[in-house]
Write a protein that holds these residues in place. Structure first.
Motif, PDB file in Angstrom:
ATOM      1  N   ARG A 185       3.253   5.921  -2.641  1.00 22.78           N
ATOM      2  CA  ARG A 185       4.460   6.657  -3.040  1.00 22.78           C
ATOM      3  C   ARG A 185       4.433   6.928  -4.540  1.00 22.78           C
ATOM      4  N   GLN A 186       4.037   5.914  -5.318  1.00 23.22           N
ATOM      5  CA  GLN A 186       3.969   6.085  -6.771  1.00 23.22           C
ATOM      6  C   GLN A 186       2.906   7.109  -7.152  1.00 23.22           C
ATOM      7  N   ASN A 187       1.849   7.174  -6.350  1.00 25.44           N
ATOM      8  CA  ASN A 187       0.766   8.136  -6.620  1.00 25.44           C
ATOM      9  C   ASN A 187       1.041   9.496  -6.013  1.00 25.44           C
ATOM     10  N   GLU A 211      -4.583  12.006  -1.802  1.00 21.60           N
ATOM     11  CA  GLU A 211      -5.782  11.450  -1.169  1.00 21.60           C
ATOM     12  C   GLU A 211      -6.509  10.604  -2.199  1.00 21.60           C
ATOM     13  N   GLN A 212      -6.979   9.433  -1.760  1.00 25.64           N
ATOM     14  CA  GLN A 212      -7.660   8.544  -2.695  1.00 25.64           C
ATOM     15  C   GLN A 212      -9.150   8.652  -2.543  1.00 25.64           C
ATOM     16  N   ASP A 241       0.824  -1.209   0.000  1.00 24.16           N
ATOM     17  CA  ASP A 241       0.000   0.000   0.000  1.00 24.16           C
ATOM     18  C   ASP A 241       0.857   1.257   0.000  1.00 24.16           C
ATOM     19  N   GLU A 242       1.903   1.260   0.814  1.00 22.33           N
ATOM     20  CA  GLU A 242       2.777   2.425   0.893  1.00 22.33           C
ATOM     21  C   GLU A 242       3.525   2.656  -0.422  1.00 22.33           C
ATOM     22  N   LYS A 243       3.970   1.579  -1.050  1.00 17.81           N
ATOM     23  CA  LYS A 243       4.659   1.731  -2.338  1.00 17.81           C
ATOM     24  C   LYS A 243       3.718   2.321  -3.377  1.00 17.81           C
ATOM     25  N   GLN A 244       2.481   1.855  -3.379  1.00 16.62           N
ATOM     26  CA  GLN A 244       1.496   2.387  -4.320  1.00 16.62           C
ATOM     27  C   GLN A 244       1.213   3.853  -4.017  1.00 16.62           C
TER      28      GLN A 244
END
Length: 77
Positions: A70-72, A76-77, A65-68
């Protein structure tokens, strides 16, 4: 005023926690194998190692989740 959420090193912190937990599992297994502990204590150590394995799975999910995030760009989702 609350400090802003700094997530820049969360993945690295989670990786370190995972490594530490794996080390604890290995050390506990060594203790079981090379000491003369009572069966009841061995069962307790094995149960604790099972909980550690569950923690590792949770660390891996959180790292993903954190890697995703970071990529984003931590939007806020």
């Amino acid at each position: 005023m609350a400090k802003p959420d700094n997530r820049n090193d969360n993945v690295e912190k989670l990786q370190q926690m995972k490594r530490n937990t794996q080390h604890n599992i290995e050390a506990a297994e060594e203790a079981i194998a090379h000491t003369n502990m009572p069966q009841e204590q061995k069962q307790e150590v094995r149960a604790k190692n099972q909980r550690r394995e569950e923690s590792i799975a949770a660390f891996e999910a959180e790292m993903k989740d954190e890697k995703q995030a970071r990529q984003n760009g931590y939007r806020e989702q």
